[in-house]
Design a protein around this motif. Structure first.
Motif, PDB file in Angstrom:
ATOM      1  N   PHE A 273       0.856  -1.191   0.000  1.00 59.09           N
ATOM      2  CA  PHE A 273       0.000   0.000   0.000  1.00 59.09           C
ATOM      3  C   PHE A 273       0.885   1.231   0.000  1.00 59.09           C
ATOM      4  O   PHE A 273       2.074   1.170   0.343  1.00 59.09           O
ATOM      5  N   ASN A 274       0.309   2.345  -0.411  1.00 56.41           N
ATOM      6  CA  ASN A 274       1.018   3.630  -0.379  1.00 56.41           C
ATOM      7  C   ASN A 274       0.375   4.505   0.684  1.00 56.41           C
ATOM      8  O   ASN A 274      -0.851   4.559   0.809  1.00 56.41           O
ATOM      9  N   THR A 275       1.190   5.215   1.428  1.00 55.90           N
ATOM     10  CA  THR A 275       0.685   5.979   2.562  1.00 55.90           C
ATOM     11  C   THR A 275       0.029   7.304   2.180  1.00 55.90           C
ATOM     12  O   THR A 275      -0.603   7.945   3.025  1.00 55.90           O
ATOM     13  N   GLY A 276       0.177   7.729   0.913  1.00 52.22           N
ATOM     14  CA  GLY A 276      -0.411   9.010   0.513  1.00 52.22           C
ATOM     15  C   GLY A 276       0.134  10.149   1.351  1.00 52.22           C
ATOM     16  O   GLY A 276       1.331  10.191   1.646  1.00 52.22           O
ATOM     17  N   ASN A 277      -0.726  11.063   1.757  1.00 48.39           N
ATOM     18  CA  ASN A 277      -0.288  12.213   2.548  1.00 48.39           C
ATOM     19  C   ASN A 277      -0.292  11.944   4.048  1.00 48.39           C
ATOM     20  O   ASN A 277      -0.138  12.878   4.845  1.00 48.39           O
ATOM     21  N   ASN A 278      -0.455  10.709   4.430  1.00 53.35           N
ATOM     22  CA  ASN A 278      -0.601  10.377   5.849  1.00 53.35           C
ATOM     23  C   ASN A 278       0.742  10.150   6.534  1.00 53.35           C
ATOM     24  O   ASN A 278       1.637   9.513   5.982  1.00 53.35           O
ATOM     25  N   SER A 279       0.857  10.637   7.752  1.00 51.61           N
ATOM     26  CA  SER A 279       2.028  10.358   8.578  1.00 51.61           C
ATOM     27  C   SER A 279       1.680   9.371   9.695  1.00 51.61           C
ATOM     28  O   SER A 279       2.536   9.001  10.492  1.00 51.61           O
ATOM     29  N   SER A 280       0.429   8.968   9.763  1.00 51.47           N
ATOM     30  CA  SER A 280      -0.023   7.977  10.732  1.00 51.47           C
ATOM     31  C   SER A 280      -1.085   7.107  10.073  1.00 51.47           C
ATOM     32  O   SER A 280      -1.899   7.605   9.282  1.00 51.47           O
ATOM     33  N   VAL A 281      -1.061   5.818  10.392  1.00 53.99           N
ATOM     34  CA  VAL A 281      -2.102   4.907   9.915  1.00 53.99           C
ATOM     35  C   VAL A 281      -2.499   3.987  11.058  1.00 53.99           C
ATOM     36  O   VAL A 281      -1.764   3.822  12.039  1.00 53.99           O
ATOM     37  N   ALA A 282      -3.673   3.383  10.920  1.00 54.31           N
ATOM     38  CA  ALA A 282      -4.128   2.382  11.880  1.00 54.31           C
ATOM     39  C   ALA A 282      -4.143   1.025  11.197  1.00 54.31           C
ATOM     40  O   ALA A 282      -4.631   0.887  10.069  1.00 54.31           O
ATOM     41  N   LEU A 283      -3.584   0.019  11.878  1.00 53.05           N
ATOM     42  CA  LEU A 283      -3.575  -1.354  11.384  1.00 53.05           C
ATOM     43  C   LEU A 283      -4.735  -2.092  12.037  1.00 53.05           C
ATOM     44  O   LEU A 283      -4.851  -2.112  13.274  1.00 53.05           O
ATOM     45  N   LEU A 284      -5.575  -2.691  11.236  1.00 59.33           N
ATOM     46  CA  LEU A 284      -6.760  -3.365  11.767  1.00 59.33           C
ATOM     47  C   LEU A 284      -6.910  -4.730  11.116  1.00 59.33           C
ATOM     48  O   LEU A 284      -6.749  -4.866   9.902  1.00 59.33           O
ATOM     49  N   MET A 285      -7.212  -5.719  11.939  1.00 60.22           N
ATOM     50  CA  MET A 285      -7.545  -7.064  11.441  1.00 60.22           C
ATOM     51  C   MET A 285      -8.770  -7.562  12.194  1.00 60.22           C
ATOM     52  O   MET A 285      -8.956  -7.273  13.382  1.00 60.22           O
ATOM     53  N   ARG A 286      -9.592  -8.339  11.516  1.00 61.08           N
ATOM     54  CA  ARG A 286     -10.766  -8.940  12.146  1.00 61.08           C
ATOM     55  C   ARG A 286     -11.217 -10.147  11.327  1.00 61.08           C
ATOM     56  O   ARG A 286     -10.882 -10.278  10.151  1.00 61.08           O
ATOM     57  N   GLY A 287     -11.985 -11.005  11.970  1.00 61.45           N
ATOM     58  CA  GLY A 287     -12.621 -12.089  11.247  1.00 61.45           C
ATOM     59  C   GLY A 287     -13.980 -11.633  10.745  1.00 61.45           C
ATOM     60  O   GLY A 287     -14.744 -10.992  11.482  1.00 61.45           O
ATOM     61  N   VAL A 288     -14.295 -11.940   9.494  1.00 59.21           N
ATOM     62  CA  VAL A 288     -15.565 -11.507   8.906  1.00 59.21           C
ATOM     63  C   VAL A 288     -16.218 -12.679   8.170  1.00 59.21           C
ATOM     64  O   VAL A 288     -15.706 -13.793   8.150  1.00 59.21           O
ATOM     65  N   ASN A 289     -17.359 -12.372   7.543  1.00 56.93           N
ATOM     66  CA  ASN A 289     -18.121 -13.299   6.709  1.00 56.93           C
ATOM     67  C   ASN A 289     -19.086 -14.163   7.516  1.00 56.93           C
ATOM     68  O   ASN A 289     -19.511 -15.228   7.058  1.00 56.93           O
ATOM     69  N   GLY A 290     -19.416 -13.666   8.749  1.00 60.89           N
ATOM     70  CA  GLY A 290     -20.403 -14.400   9.532  1.00 60.89           C
ATOM     71  C   GLY A 290     -21.823 -14.143   9.042  1.00 60.89           C
ATOM     72  O   GLY A 290     -22.060 -13.433   8.060  1.00 60.89           O
ATOM     73  N   ASP A 291     -22.779 -14.708   9.751  1.00 61.24           N
ATOM     74  CA  ASP A 291     -24.180 -14.606   9.342  1.00 61.24           C
ATOM     75  C   ASP A 291     -24.867 -13.350   9.868  1.00 61.24           C
ATOM     76  O   ASP A 291     -26.059 -13.134   9.629  1.00 61.24           O
ATOM     77  N   GLY A 292     -24.132 -12.510  10.606  1.00 59.22           N
ATOM     78  CA  GLY A 292     -24.712 -11.267  11.109  1.00 59.22           C
ATOM     79  C   GLY A 292     -25.365 -11.387  12.460  1.00 59.22           C
ATOM     80  O   GLY A 292     -25.874 -10.402  12.993  1.00 59.22           O
TER      81      GLY A 292
END
Length: 337
Positions: free
Chosen positions: A290-309
Protein backbone atom coordinates in the motif's frame (compact mmCIF):
# COMPACT_ATOMS: atom_id res chain seq x y z
CA UNK A 1 58.29 121.55 -14.00
CA UNK A 2 60.45 119.11 -12.08
CA UNK A 3 57.46 117.55 -10.38
CA UNK A 4 55.58 117.15 -13.65
CA UNK A 5 58.54 115.40 -15.26
CA UNK A 6 58.83 113.02 -12.33
CA UNK A 7 55.16 112.12 -12.61
CA UNK A 8 55.44 111.44 -16.35
CA UNK A 9 58.45 109.25 -15.69
CA UNK A 10 56.56 107.15 -13.13
CA UNK A 11 53.56 106.69 -15.42
CA UNK A 12 55.81 105.62 -18.27
CA UNK A 13 57.58 103.09 -16.05
CA UNK A 14 54.26 101.58 -14.91
CA UNK A 15 53.01 101.28 -18.49
CA UNK A 16 56.18 99.55 -19.61
CA UNK A 17 55.92 97.06 -16.71
CA UNK A 18 52.44 96.07 -17.78
CA UNK A 19 53.60 95.54 -21.39
CA UNK A 20 56.50 93.41 -20.15
CA UNK A 21 54.21 91.19 -18.11
CA UNK A 22 51.85 90.68 -21.07
CA UNK A 23 54.80 89.75 -23.27
CA UNK A 24 56.06 87.15 -20.80
CA UNK A 25 52.63 85.56 -20.46
CA UNK A 26 52.25 85.42 -24.22
CA UNK A 27 55.62 83.75 -24.65
CA UNK A 28 54.92 81.17 -21.95
CA UNK A 29 51.52 80.27 -23.35
CA UNK A 30 52.96 79.69 -26.82
CA UNK A 31 55.91 77.57 -25.74
CA UNK A 32 55.01 73.79 -25.74
CA UNK A 33 58.01 72.93 -23.61
CA UNK A 34 56.77 75.19 -20.88
CA UNK A 35 53.24 73.61 -20.95
CA UNK A 36 54.65 70.13 -20.20
CA UNK A 37 55.92 71.39 -16.87
CA UNK A 38 52.40 72.24 -15.60
CA UNK A 39 50.56 70.07 -12.97
CA UNK A 40 47.17 69.93 -11.19
CA UNK A 41 46.99 71.08 -7.65
CA UNK A 42 45.46 68.61 -5.16
CA UNK A 43 41.83 69.07 -4.14
CA UNK A 44 41.27 70.81 -0.88
CA UNK A 45 41.35 68.43 2.18
CA UNK A 46 42.19 65.37 -0.04
CA UNK A 47 44.16 62.44 1.44
CA UNK A 48 44.98 58.77 0.74
CA UNK A 49 42.30 56.10 1.46
CA UNK A 50 43.38 55.02 4.95
CA UNK A 51 40.66 52.31 5.27
CA UNK A 52 40.13 50.63 1.88
CA UNK A 53 37.26 48.08 1.64
CA UNK A 54 37.76 44.36 2.18
CA UNK A 55 35.16 42.04 0.63
CA UNK A 56 34.12 38.80 2.35
CA UNK A 57 30.96 36.72 2.91
CA UNK A 58 29.67 33.38 4.17
CA UNK A 59 27.41 30.96 2.29
CA UNK A 60 24.68 28.63 3.55
CA UNK A 61 22.04 26.46 1.89
CA UNK A 62 18.36 26.59 2.89
CA UNK A 63 15.89 23.73 3.29
CA UNK A 64 15.43 24.00 -0.46
CA UNK A 65 18.82 22.80 -1.67
CA UNK A 66 18.60 25.08 -4.74
CA UNK A 67 18.33 28.28 -2.68
CA UNK A 68 21.46 29.71 -1.03
CA UNK A 69 21.91 32.76 1.20
CA UNK A 70 25.10 34.80 1.47
CA UNK A 71 25.92 36.81 4.60
CA UNK A 72 28.01 39.90 3.90
CA UNK A 73 30.99 40.25 6.27
CA UNK A 74 32.85 42.95 4.31
CA UNK A 75 34.45 45.96 6.02
CA UNK A 76 34.86 49.66 5.08
CA UNK A 77 32.52 49.30 2.07
CA UNK A 78 29.39 51.15 1.09
CA UNK A 79 28.35 49.47 -2.17
CA UNK A 80 28.11 45.81 -3.14
CA UNK A 81 27.75 43.84 -6.36
CA UNK A 82 26.98 40.10 -6.31
CA UNK A 83 27.65 37.63 -9.11
CA UNK A 84 26.18 34.22 -8.32
CA UNK A 85 27.99 32.33 -11.05
CA UNK A 86 24.85 31.34 -12.95
CA UNK A 87 24.14 34.64 -14.68
CA UNK A 88 22.14 36.08 -11.78
CA UNK A 89 23.35 39.24 -10.00
CA UNK A 90 22.21 41.64 -7.29
CA UNK A 91 23.40 44.77 -5.46
CA UNK A 92 22.01 44.34 -1.94
CA UNK A 93 24.10 44.13 1.21
CA UNK A 94 23.40 40.40 1.61
CA UNK A 95 22.82 37.96 -1.21
CA UNK A 96 20.30 35.23 -1.97
CA UNK A 97 19.96 33.13 -5.09
CA UNK A 98 17.93 30.17 -6.30
CA UNK A 99 19.83 28.01 -8.76
CA UNK A 100 18.08 26.20 -11.58
CA UNK A 101 19.79 22.87 -10.96
CA UNK A 102 22.69 20.98 -9.47
CA UNK A 103 26.23 22.12 -10.23
CA UNK A 104 29.34 23.94 -9.04
CA UNK A 105 29.05 27.74 -8.98
CA UNK A 106 31.58 30.46 -8.13
CA UNK A 107 29.98 33.34 -6.23
CA UNK A 108 31.83 36.67 -6.30
CA UNK A 109 31.22 39.77 -4.20
CA UNK A 110 32.70 43.13 -5.24
CA UNK A 111 32.72 45.65 -2.40
CA UNK A 112 33.58 49.34 -2.96
CA UNK A 113 33.65 52.63 -1.05
CA UNK A 114 32.79 56.21 -2.01
CA UNK A 115 36.40 56.86 -3.10
CA UNK A 116 35.98 54.22 -5.82
CA UNK A 117 38.33 51.70 -4.22
CA UNK A 118 37.13 48.09 -4.73
CA UNK A 119 37.80 44.64 -3.30
CA UNK A 120 36.57 41.23 -4.52
CA UNK A 121 36.04 37.91 -2.76
CA UNK A 122 34.84 34.56 -4.19
CA UNK A 123 33.50 31.26 -2.85
CA UNK A 124 32.58 28.07 -4.68
CA UNK A 125 29.28 26.40 -3.76
CA UNK A 126 28.19 22.86 -4.59
CA UNK A 127 24.48 22.67 -5.35
CA UNK A 128 23.51 19.03 -4.78
CA UNK A 129 20.11 17.52 -4.08
CA UNK A 130 20.33 15.74 -0.71
CA UNK A 131 19.36 12.08 -0.52
CA UNK A 132 15.83 11.40 0.62
CA UNK A 133 15.67 10.48 4.31
CA UNK A 134 15.08 6.84 5.06
CA UNK A 135 11.42 5.95 5.39
CA UNK A 136 10.14 5.24 8.89
CA UNK A 137 9.82 1.60 9.84
CA UNK A 138 6.77 1.59 12.12
CA UNK A 139 7.30 0.63 15.74
CA UNK A 140 4.59 -1.95 16.46
CA UNK A 141 3.90 -2.77 20.08
CA UNK A 142 3.43 -6.52 20.62
CA UNK A 143 3.79 -7.37 16.93
CA UNK A 144 4.08 -11.07 17.87
CA UNK A 145 0.81 -11.02 19.83
CA UNK A 146 2.33 -12.37 23.02
CA UNK A 147 0.20 -12.53 26.12
CA UNK A 148 0.50 -9.24 28.03
CA UNK A 149 -1.32 -7.33 30.71
CA UNK A 150 -3.64 -4.65 29.41
CA UNK A 151 -4.37 -1.26 30.94
CA UNK A 152 -7.27 -2.62 33.00
CA UNK A 153 -4.85 -4.99 34.72
CA UNK A 154 -6.17 -8.26 33.31
CA UNK A 155 -3.71 -10.70 31.77
CA UNK A 156 -4.98 -10.86 28.20
CA UNK A 157 -3.00 -10.57 24.98
CA UNK A 158 -2.74 -7.55 22.72
CA UNK A 159 -3.76 -4.69 24.95
CA UNK A 160 -1.89 -2.52 22.47
CA UNK A 161 -4.41 -3.67 19.89
CA UNK A 162 -7.69 -2.72 21.53
CA UNK A 163 -10.36 -0.44 20.08
CA UNK A 164 -13.65 -1.23 21.80
CA UNK A 165 -15.42 1.36 19.61
CA UNK A 166 -15.03 -1.02 16.66
CA UNK A 167 -15.18 -4.51 18.12
CA UNK A 168 -14.14 -6.90 20.90
CA UNK A 169 -10.57 -7.76 21.80
CA UNK A 170 -9.18 -11.01 20.49
CA UNK A 171 -8.04 -13.60 23.02
CA UNK A 172 -4.60 -14.96 23.76
CA UNK A 173 -3.95 -18.50 22.66
CA UNK A 174 -1.17 -20.91 21.74
CA UNK A 175 0.02 -21.92 18.32
CA UNK A 176 2.82 -22.14 15.78
CA UNK A 177 5.06 -23.93 18.24
CA UNK A 178 4.56 -21.64 21.24
CA UNK A 179 2.40 -20.94 24.25
CA UNK A 180 0.28 -17.80 24.67
CA UNK A 181 1.94 -16.37 21.55
CA UNK A 182 -0.92 -15.91 19.05
CA UNK A 183 -4.17 -13.94 18.88
CA UNK A 184 -7.40 -15.87 18.41
CA UNK A 185 -10.40 -14.57 16.50
CA UNK A 186 -13.16 -16.86 17.72
CA UNK A 187 -15.77 -18.09 15.27
CA UNK A 188 -19.07 -16.25 15.20
CA UNK A 189 -17.71 -13.33 17.31
CA UNK A 190 -16.73 -9.69 16.83
CA UNK A 191 -13.00 -9.93 17.59
CA UNK A 192 -10.47 -7.53 16.06
CA UNK A 193 -7.08 -5.89 16.49
CA UNK A 194 -6.34 -2.16 16.13
CA UNK A 195 -3.16 -0.14 16.58
CA UNK A 196 -1.97 3.22 15.23
CA UNK A 197 1.62 3.61 14.01
CA UNK A 198 3.79 6.36 12.57
CA UNK A 199 4.85 6.10 8.93
CA UNK A 200 6.42 8.25 6.20
CA UNK A 201 4.01 10.02 3.82
CA UNK A 202 3.93 9.21 0.10
CA UNK A 203 5.83 5.97 0.58
CA UNK A 204 5.19 2.38 -0.47
CA UNK A 205 4.97 -0.16 2.35
CA UNK A 206 4.31 -3.87 2.69
CA UNK A 207 2.25 -5.46 5.45
CA UNK A 208 2.97 -9.11 6.17
CA UNK A 209 0.73 -11.27 8.36
CA UNK A 210 1.25 -14.86 9.48
CA UNK A 211 -2.09 -16.55 10.25
CA UNK A 212 -3.82 -19.89 10.49
CA UNK A 213 -7.42 -21.02 9.89
CA UNK A 214 -9.17 -23.95 11.51
CA UNK A 215 -10.57 -26.56 9.14
CA UNK A 216 -13.65 -25.57 7.17
CA UNK A 217 -16.87 -26.62 8.85
CA UNK A 218 -20.10 -26.45 6.83
CA UNK A 219 -18.90 -24.07 4.14
CA UNK A 220 -22.00 -21.93 4.58
CA UNK A 221 -20.22 -19.02 6.27
CA UNK A 222 -16.48 -19.70 5.97
CA UNK A 223 -14.33 -17.29 7.98
CA UNK A 224 -12.26 -14.71 6.20
CA UNK A 225 -9.41 -12.69 7.67
CA UNK A 226 -9.84 -9.00 6.86
CA UNK A 227 -6.69 -6.82 6.86
CA UNK A 228 -7.10 -3.06 6.69
CA UNK A 229 -4.76 -0.07 6.71
CA UNK A 230 -6.75 3.00 7.76
CA UNK A 231 -5.58 6.49 6.87
CA UNK A 232 -4.74 9.00 9.57
CA UNK A 233 -6.90 11.52 7.72
CA UNK A 234 -9.90 9.45 8.79
CA UNK A 235 -9.27 9.81 12.52
CA UNK A 236 -11.89 11.46 14.68
CA UNK A 237 -11.85 15.24 14.06
CA UNK A 238 -9.32 16.99 16.29
CA UNK A 239 -7.60 13.75 17.31
CA UNK A 240 -3.80 13.63 17.45
CA UNK A 241 -2.34 10.10 17.52
CA UNK A 242 0.02 9.11 20.30
CA UNK A 243 2.54 6.28 20.12
CA UNK A 244 3.35 4.34 23.28
CA UNK A 245 6.23 2.11 24.32
CA UNK A 246 4.19 -0.53 26.11
CA UNK A 247 0.87 -2.18 25.42
CA UNK A 248 -0.69 -1.18 28.74
CA UNK A 249 -0.32 2.53 27.91
CA UNK A 250 -2.70 2.41 24.94
CA UNK A 251 -6.28 3.65 25.30
CA UNK A 252 -9.10 1.19 24.76
CA UNK A 253 -11.86 3.22 23.09
CA UNK A 254 -13.01 6.68 21.96
CA UNK A 255 -9.80 7.47 20.06
CA UNK A 256 -8.70 7.42 16.41
CA UNK A 257 -11.53 5.58 14.64
CA UNK A 258 -14.66 5.64 16.77
CA UNK A 259 -17.28 3.86 14.64
CA UNK A 260 -17.56 0.85 12.34
CA UNK A 261 -19.04 3.07 9.62
CA UNK A 262 -16.02 5.36 9.81
CA UNK A 263 -13.70 2.36 9.63
CA UNK A 264 -15.54 0.84 6.65
CA UNK A 265 -15.70 4.11 4.69
CA UNK A 266 -13.85 3.46 1.42
CA UNK A 267 -12.23 6.91 1.49
CA UNK A 268 -10.57 6.09 4.82
CA UNK A 269 -8.90 2.88 3.67
CA UNK A 270 -5.45 2.65 2.12
CA UNK A 271 -5.70 -1.14 1.95
CA UNK A 272 -8.49 -3.69 2.33
CA UNK A 273 -7.60 -7.36 1.76
CA UNK A 274 -9.60 -10.51 2.47
CA UNK A 275 -7.79 -13.78 3.14
CA UNK A 276 -9.88 -16.85 2.39
CA UNK A 277 -9.66 -20.00 4.44
CA UNK A 278 -6.98 -22.01 2.60
CA UNK A 279 -8.48 -25.34 3.63
CA UNK A 280 -5.65 -26.31 5.96
CA UNK A 281 -4.69 -25.34 9.48
CA UNK A 282 -1.06 -24.46 8.77
CA UNK A 283 0.42 -21.01 9.43
CA UNK A 284 0.68 -19.19 6.12
CA UNK A 285 2.27 -15.85 5.23
CA UNK A 286 0.22 -13.15 3.51
CA UNK A 287 1.82 -9.95 2.15
CA UNK A 288 0.22 -6.87 0.64
CA UNK A 289 1.45 -3.46 -0.51
CA UNK A 290 0.00 0.00 0.00
CA UNK A 291 1.02 3.63 -0.38
CA UNK A 292 0.68 5.98 2.56
CA UNK A 293 -0.41 9.01 0.51
CA UNK A 294 -0.29 12.21 2.55
CA UNK A 295 -0.60 10.38 5.85
CA UNK A 296 2.03 10.36 8.58
CA UNK A 297 -0.02 7.98 10.73
CA UNK A 298 -2.10 4.91 9.91
CA UNK A 299 -4.13 2.38 11.88
CA UNK A 300 -3.58 -1.35 11.38
CA UNK A 301 -6.76 -3.36 11.77
CA UNK A 302 -7.55 -7.06 11.44
CA UNK A 303 -10.77 -8.94 12.15
CA UNK A 304 -12.62 -12.09 11.25
CA UNK A 305 -15.57 -11.51 8.91
CA UNK A 306 -18.12 -13.30 6.71
CA UNK A 307 -20.40 -14.40 9.53
CA UNK A 308 -24.18 -14.61 9.34
CA UNK A 309 -24.71 -11.27 11.11
CA UNK A 310 -25.89 -12.78 14.38
CA UNK A 311 -22.82 -13.11 16.59
CA UNK A 312 -22.96 -15.53 19.51
CA UNK A 313 -21.29 -13.03 21.84
CA UNK A 314 -23.05 -9.81 20.88
CA UNK A 315 -21.11 -6.66 21.75
CA UNK A 316 -23.48 -4.44 19.83
CA UNK A 317 -21.77 -4.49 16.41
CA UNK A 318 -23.47 -5.59 13.19
CA UNK A 319 -20.69 -7.88 12.00
CA UNK A 320 -19.13 -11.17 13.10
CA UNK A 321 -16.61 -13.79 12.08
CA UNK A 322 -17.51 -16.89 10.09
CA UNK A 323 -17.67 -20.48 11.23
CA UNK A 324 -13.96 -21.14 11.77
CA UNK A 325 -11.50 -19.80 14.32
CA UNK A 326 -8.58 -17.72 12.99
CA UNK A 327 -5.22 -17.35 14.75
CA UNK A 328 -2.77 -14.54 13.95
CA UNK A 329 0.87 -15.16 14.86
CA UNK A 330 2.63 -11.93 13.80
CA UNK A 331 2.46 -8.74 11.77
CA UNK A 332 5.24 -6.74 10.11
CA UNK A 333 4.99 -3.38 8.32
CA UNK A 334 8.06 -2.05 6.52
CA UNK A 335 8.89 0.39 3.71
CA UNK A 336 9.57 -0.94 0.24
CA UNK A 337 13.25 -0.40 -0.59
Amino acid sequence: MKNINQIKKRVYTAIMSVFAMVAVVTILSCDPTIESLSYDLPEASSKADATPPTASFSASVTADYLTWTFGNTSSSATDYAWDYGDGNTSIGVDGVNTYSGEGTYTVTLTASDKLGVTSTFSLTVEVVEPPAPAAITPVIVNADFDKQAKSSGSDCTCSGWINKSLGAQGESSSGNGGSDNVLKFDNDEQDLTYQEVEITPNTDYTITVVASFKSIETGTFPSKLEIRVLSGSGYESGYTPAYFATAAEYPQDDFGYTSVAQMEDTDNNLLVSLVDNPGNDGYNTYSYSFNTGNNSSVALLMRGVNGDGTPSDDKGFLWNSGEEEIRVDSIVVEPVE
